[in-house]
Design a protein around this motif. Structure first.
Motif, PDB file in Angstrom:
ATOM      1  N   SER A 138       0.848  -1.184   0.000  1.00 15.66           N
ATOM      2  CA  SER A 138       0.000   0.000   0.000  1.00 15.66           C
ATOM      3  C   SER A 138       0.893   1.246   0.000  1.00 15.66           C
ATOM      4  N   PRO A 139       0.351   2.399  -0.394  1.00 14.80           N
ATOM      5  CA  PRO A 139       1.146   3.628  -0.348  1.00 14.80           C
ATOM      6  C   PRO A 139       1.665   3.931   1.068  1.00 14.80           C
ATOM      7  N   GLU A 140       0.872   3.606   2.081  1.00 14.94           N
ATOM      8  CA  GLU A 140       1.305   3.844   3.462  1.00 14.94           C
ATOM      9  C   GLU A 140       2.538   2.996   3.795  1.00 14.94           C
ATOM     10  N   GLU A 141       2.529   1.724   3.381  1.00 14.95           N
ATOM     11  CA  GLU A 141       3.693   0.859   3.594  1.00 14.95           C
ATOM     12  C   GLU A 141       4.907   1.404   2.848  1.00 14.95           C
ATOM     13  N   ALA A 142       4.679   1.926   1.633  1.00 14.60           N
ATOM     14  CA  ALA A 142       5.780   2.467   0.837  1.00 14.60           C
ATOM     15  C   ALA A 142       6.416   3.675   1.536  1.00 14.60           C
ATOM     16  N   VAL A 143       5.589   4.517   2.166  1.00  9.62           N
ATOM     17  CA  VAL A 143       6.127   5.664   2.905  1.00  9.62           C
ATOM     18  C   VAL A 143       6.999   5.172   4.056  1.00  9.62           C
ATOM     19  N   LEU A 144       6.540   4.142   4.764  1.00 10.11           N
ATOM     20  CA  LEU A 144       7.342   3.587   5.850  1.00 10.11           C
ATOM     21  C   LEU A 144       8.668   3.037   5.332  1.00 10.11           C
ATOM     22  N   GLN A 145       8.638   2.336   4.190  1.00  9.10           N
ATOM     23  CA  GLN A 145       9.871   1.811   3.587  1.00  9.10           C
ATOM     24  C   GLN A 145      10.804   2.950   3.182  1.00  9.10           C
ATOM     25  N   MET A 146      10.219   4.015   2.616  1.00  9.01           N
ATOM     26  CA  MET A 146      11.013   5.170   2.206  1.00  9.01           C
ATOM     27  C   MET A 146      11.721   5.770   3.420  1.00  9.01           C
ATOM     28  N   GLU A 147      11.001   5.901   4.518  1.00 15.92           N
ATOM     29  CA  GLU A 147      11.598   6.453   5.738  1.00 15.92           C
ATOM     30  C   GLU A 147      12.701   5.537   6.263  1.00 15.92           C
ATOM     31  N   VAL A 149      14.710   3.558   4.540  1.00 17.16           N
ATOM     32  CA  VAL A 149      15.930   3.636   3.732  1.00 17.16           C
ATOM     33  C   VAL A 149      16.508   5.051   3.690  1.00 17.16           C
ATOM     34  N   GLY A 150      15.747   6.041   4.203  1.00 14.66           N
ATOM     35  CA  GLY A 150      16.255   7.408   4.279  1.00 14.66           C
ATOM     36  C   GLY A 150      16.293   8.144   2.954  1.00 14.66           C
ATOM     37  N   HIS A 151      15.396   7.803   2.027  1.00 14.16           N
ATOM     38  CA  HIS A 151      15.350   8.482   0.732  1.00 14.16           C
ATOM     39  C   HIS A 151      14.216   9.498   0.710  1.00 14.16           C
ATOM     40  N   ASP A 152      14.185  10.325  -0.336  1.00 12.92           N
ATOM     41  CA  ASP A 152      13.110  11.302  -0.508  1.00 12.92           C
ATOM     42  C   ASP A 152      11.984  10.765  -1.379  1.00 12.92           C
ATOM     43  N   PHE A 153      12.186   9.603  -1.999  1.00  9.63           N
ATOM     44  CA  PHE A 153      11.142   8.982  -2.817  1.00  9.63           C
ATOM     45  C   PHE A 153      11.300   7.470  -2.733  1.00  9.63           C
ATOM     46  N   TYR A 154      10.231   6.767  -3.127  1.00 15.29           N
ATOM     47  CA  TYR A 154      10.275   5.305  -3.097  1.00 15.29           C
ATOM     48  C   TYR A 154       9.333   4.760  -4.165  1.00 15.29           C
ATOM     49  N   MET A 155       9.843   3.897  -5.035  1.00 14.55           N
ATOM     50  CA  MET A 155       9.053   3.291  -6.099  1.00 14.55           C
ATOM     51  C   MET A 155       8.558   1.930  -5.621  1.00 14.55           C
ATOM     52  N   PHE A 156       7.276   1.629  -5.902  1.00 12.13           N
ATOM     53  CA  PHE A 156       6.700   0.381  -5.436  1.00 12.13           C
ATOM     54  C   PHE A 156       5.558  -0.053  -6.358  1.00 12.13           C
ATOM     55  N   GLU A 163      -0.106  -1.455 -10.321  1.00 11.00           N
ATOM     56  CA  GLU A 163       0.689  -0.565 -11.164  1.00 11.00           C
ATOM     57  C   GLU A 163       1.902  -0.067 -10.377  1.00 11.00           C
ATOM     58  N   ILE A 164       2.925   0.366 -11.099  1.00 11.06           N
ATOM     59  CA  ILE A 164       4.097   0.968 -10.470  1.00 11.06           C
ATOM     60  C   ILE A 164       3.726   2.389 -10.036  1.00 11.06           C
ATOM     61  N   SER A 165       4.023   2.742  -8.800  1.00 21.30           N
ATOM     62  CA  SER A 165       3.741   4.063  -8.252  1.00 21.30           C
ATOM     63  C   SER A 165       4.975   4.568  -7.514  1.00 21.30           C
ATOM     64  N   ILE A 166       4.957   5.851  -7.179  1.00 22.39           N
ATOM     65  CA  ILE A 166       6.060   6.462  -6.441  1.00 22.39           C
ATOM     66  C   ILE A 166       5.477   7.320  -5.327  1.00 22.39           C
ATOM     67  N   VAL A 167       6.015   7.167  -4.122  1.00 19.86           N
ATOM     68  CA  VAL A 167       5.706   8.097  -3.042  1.00 19.86           C
ATOM     69  C   VAL A 167       6.928   8.984  -2.856  1.00 19.86           C
ATOM     70  N   TYR A 168       6.698  10.230  -2.437  1.00 21.59           N
ATOM     71  CA  TYR A 168       7.809  11.149  -2.247  1.00 21.59           C
ATOM     72  C   TYR A 168       7.518  12.101  -1.095  1.00 21.59           C
ATOM     73  N   ARG A 169       8.586  12.641  -0.516  1.00 25.46           N
ATOM     74  CA  ARG A 169       8.478  13.610   0.559  1.00 25.46           C
ATOM     75  C   ARG A 169       8.369  14.991  -0.077  1.00 25.46           C
ATOM     76  N   ARG A 170       7.345  15.749   0.301  1.00 25.29           N
ATOM     77  CA  ARG A 170       7.131  17.090  -0.245  1.00 25.29           C
ATOM     78  C   ARG A 170       7.974  18.112   0.516  1.00 25.29           C
ATOM     79  N   GLU A 171       8.444  19.134  -0.170  1.00 26.45           N
ATOM     80  CA  GLU A 171       9.249  20.182   0.453  1.00 26.45           C
ATOM     81  C   GLU A 171       8.452  20.918   1.531  1.00 26.45           C
TER      82      GLU A 171
END
Length: 181
Positions: A138-147, A149-156, A163-171
């Motif tokens: 889920s997008p929520e799980e992807a945000v947790l994974q992104m956090e 690994v310490g990145h600003d975005f995460y593809m999942f 479908e392939i999606s991307i979550v990202y941290r907004r400025e």
């Protein structure tokens, strides 16, 4: 070129619309007549912000933004940024190839009647390739994974749409989700 101007927290006067249209119409020489240009003008406290997105028929989406105390100064800065980007893409269109046998990236629908950049060309070199397994989540799980690994975005792979999606941290805080249309 079709210019669509919208305002956020600001009333768009004829003067503002005219200034934006006059400045951006100078980019006509680079763009196809059916190219869509979306302009968003917004106001926050003492800063005026302008965001411009050029959506060509074929080729890359080109975007620039700037915030200034004076809106007309912001319009000038955004115009300069867009003009520079379009000149670079036009030079790439002329068929300049990258060194070392790498394939050239070609951009389309930019006319050939602008001045040359001093440096002539620029190289796009992909320095790192990375492959990884994408388990559905889920997008929520992807945000947790992104956090984690310490990145600003995460593809999942989205578990709901497959479908392939991307979550990202907004400025500005919070997170964003990019999905295929």
């Amino acid at each position: 070129m079709k210019i669509l101007i919208t305002g956020k927290k600001i009333e768009l006067t004829d003067g503002i619309k005219g200034a934006v249209e006059d400045k951006l119409s100078k980019l006509d020489r680079y763009l196809h007549e059916d190219t869509e240009v979306k302009v968003t003008v917004s106001a926050r406290k003492a800063k005026q912000k302008i965001e411009v997105t050029i959506i060509p028929i074929n080729g890359p989406i080109i975007r620039a933004e700037d915030s200034e105390e004076n809106l007309y100064a912001a319009i000038d800065v955004v115009y300069d940024k867009l003009n520079k980007q379009l000149r670079r893409y036009k030079n790439k269109l002329k068929g300049k190839y990258q060194s070392k046998g790498q394939e050239s990236i070609r951009f389309q629908n930019i006319e050939d009647n602008a001045a040359e950049d001093k440096d002539g060309e620029f190289d796009i070199v992909i320095e790192r390739h990375k492959k990884f397994d994408m388990k559905p989540m889920s997008p929520e799980e992807a945000v947790l994974q992104m956090e984690l690994v310490g990145h600003d975005f995460y593809m999942f792979r989205n578990i709901d749409t497959d479908e392939i999606s991307i979550v990202y941290r907004r400025e500005t805080g919070g997170y964003g989700l990019i999905e295929h249309e």
